[in-house]
Motif scaffolding. Sequence first.
Motif, PDB file in Angstrom:
ATOM      1  N   HIS A 262       0.833  -1.200   0.000  1.00 31.16           N
ATOM      2  CA  HIS A 262       0.000   0.000   0.000  1.00 31.16           C
ATOM      3  C   HIS A 262       0.874   1.258   0.000  1.00 31.16           C
ATOM      4  O   HIS A 262       2.070   1.206   0.296  1.00 31.16           O
ATOM      5  N   ALA A 263       0.267   2.390  -0.329  1.00 35.69           N
ATOM      6  CA  ALA A 263       0.894   3.714  -0.206  1.00 35.69           C
ATOM      7  C   ALA A 263       2.159   3.863  -1.045  1.00 35.69           C
ATOM      8  O   ALA A 263       3.054   4.615  -0.683  1.00 35.69           O
ATOM      9  N   SER A 264       2.220   3.169  -2.173  1.00 40.63           N
ATOM     10  CA  SER A 264       3.397   3.280  -3.033  1.00 40.63           C
ATOM     11  C   SER A 264       3.199   4.444  -3.998  1.00 40.63           C
ATOM     12  O   SER A 264       2.984   4.265  -5.199  1.00 40.63           O
ATOM     13  N   SER A 265       3.277   5.639  -3.451  1.00 41.07           N
ATOM     14  CA  SER A 265       3.019   6.847  -4.218  1.00 41.07           C
ATOM     15  C   SER A 265       3.952   7.945  -3.744  1.00 41.07           C
ATOM     16  O   SER A 265       4.772   7.748  -2.848  1.00 41.07           O
ATOM     17  N   MET A 266       3.826   9.112  -4.342  1.00 41.42           N
ATOM     18  CA  MET A 266       4.593  10.263  -3.868  1.00 41.42           C
ATOM     19  C   MET A 266       4.361  10.469  -2.376  1.00 41.42           C
ATOM     20  O   MET A 266       5.258  10.824  -1.629  1.00 41.42           O
ATOM     21  N   TYR A 267       3.135  10.247  -1.941  1.00 45.58           N
ATOM     22  CA  TYR A 267       2.793  10.195  -0.527  1.00 45.58           C
ATOM     23  C   TYR A 267       2.255   8.793  -0.275  1.00 45.58           C
ATOM     24  O   TYR A 267       1.141   8.485  -0.705  1.00 45.58           O
ATOM     25  N   SER A 268       3.025   7.861   0.283  1.00 48.18           N
ATOM     26  CA  SER A 268       4.133   8.079   1.190  1.00 48.18           C
ATOM     27  C   SER A 268       5.354   7.217   0.833  1.00 48.18           C
ATOM     28  O   SER A 268       6.147   6.886   1.697  1.00 48.18           O
ATOM     29  N   GLY A 269       5.493   6.873  -0.449  1.00 45.86           N
ATOM     30  CA  GLY A 269       6.532   5.947  -0.855  1.00 45.86           C
ATOM     31  C   GLY A 269       7.946   6.402  -0.585  1.00 45.86           C
ATOM     32  O   GLY A 269       8.718   5.713   0.110  1.00 45.86           O
TER      33      GLY A 269
END
Length: 414
Positions: A143-150
């Motif tokens: 989960h959360a593998s994005s600019m926020y919060s990767g």
Amino acid sequence: MARSAESRKYDLVVLGATGYTGKLTAQSVAKNFPGDLKWAIAGRSKTKLQELAAELRGIRPDGSHPEIEIVDLEQTDQVDAVVQQTKVCISIVTYWRVGEIVVEACVKHKTDYVDAAGEPSHLKGWIEKYHEKAESEGTALIHASSMYSGPQDLLSWAAARELKRAFGADTKEVILTNTKLDPNPSGGTFEGMMVGTSKKQESKGPVAPPNPWIVSPIPGTAVHPQATGLLIREDPDLGLLSEYSMARLQNQAIVYRTWGLLQVANEGLGPNFQYNEYDSVGSKVEGFFKMLEFRIITTLLSNILTLRLLKLFMPAPGSGPDVRKTATHPIEMQALAIADGNDAQRATASFSFPSGSYHTTALFLSQAAASLLYSKSLEGGIKGGCLTPAILGEDFVQRIRAAGAVIEISSKQK
């Protein structure tokens, strides 16, 4: 019965590929994955998928070209039919509406999974329902593998790991500072903000203070950040820091889930570990205006009537900021790990990428999927469950670097 990984038609499916972030993610896959990849782009509109497929063929004519899967994301049987055909699923959907349908299908069919969902209270429900089953069956849900919060999660882990490697020390605190960000929201992001604000206003009773360990399997130790009356902190290595970082609480919750998962796995970062996030500022005056800006923005975003007015000026769902312009907006941040019991022992991990927030999200989604597909070497001997980007460990770091980002890790003793 779930199909074995070897018998599946696809290595990878990008679900929700025709949305703003979905297109960028599919482009990242086309650009960076090996030419023998067996993959598909999936969504509701055949016309949009065909247009995207033609565009992807132009990115790398000699590469692997995706097949098209028509899926109504609100129809469980259609989602099941696609998910059971792939080894890894990237889900870029409206998480508050249909996200759980995809998660449930991936757990059911033992399909490894990556998403950009990072809202802690939302993830808490998924963790409670799906973590144990996914863990027992070795299905990894990142989960959360994005600019926020990767990047924040990965840098915090990398800095703490370097501190352990260099000095054999546990981490007392990770200080993360954002130096360059591109905050322009897409239509989908803004829609999610409206839904979250609406739910808060509809709820009755007092609002509970945020729990930083809401998605951690174990609670941590509370330590207050060292800030002045203006909530400005000064560090000899990082300079002046403003506490008013927009996604601080979400990122803190994700980092603490990484911390908790590794503590349980006996690969912990230290029992007193703490994460604090700031924006870099050049002066205390700049920090003061940063505080005012933050309070104005959060006040506006906490009122559903204001959000409805702002919606008139925001991109529609499925669209977002001009891709060509955001491609030239660099992202930069740095994490500093300080040893527990010795402030002189320090390690840093920095991240920079030449393109903006949504390009960074596409990078993290695609390379997290690559790590699961080609390596699946998880930290702490973890086999599966509702996990975070940092649990992908060193393999993920190397893939992020190979795809164009700069990650630098070092240590020193003052």
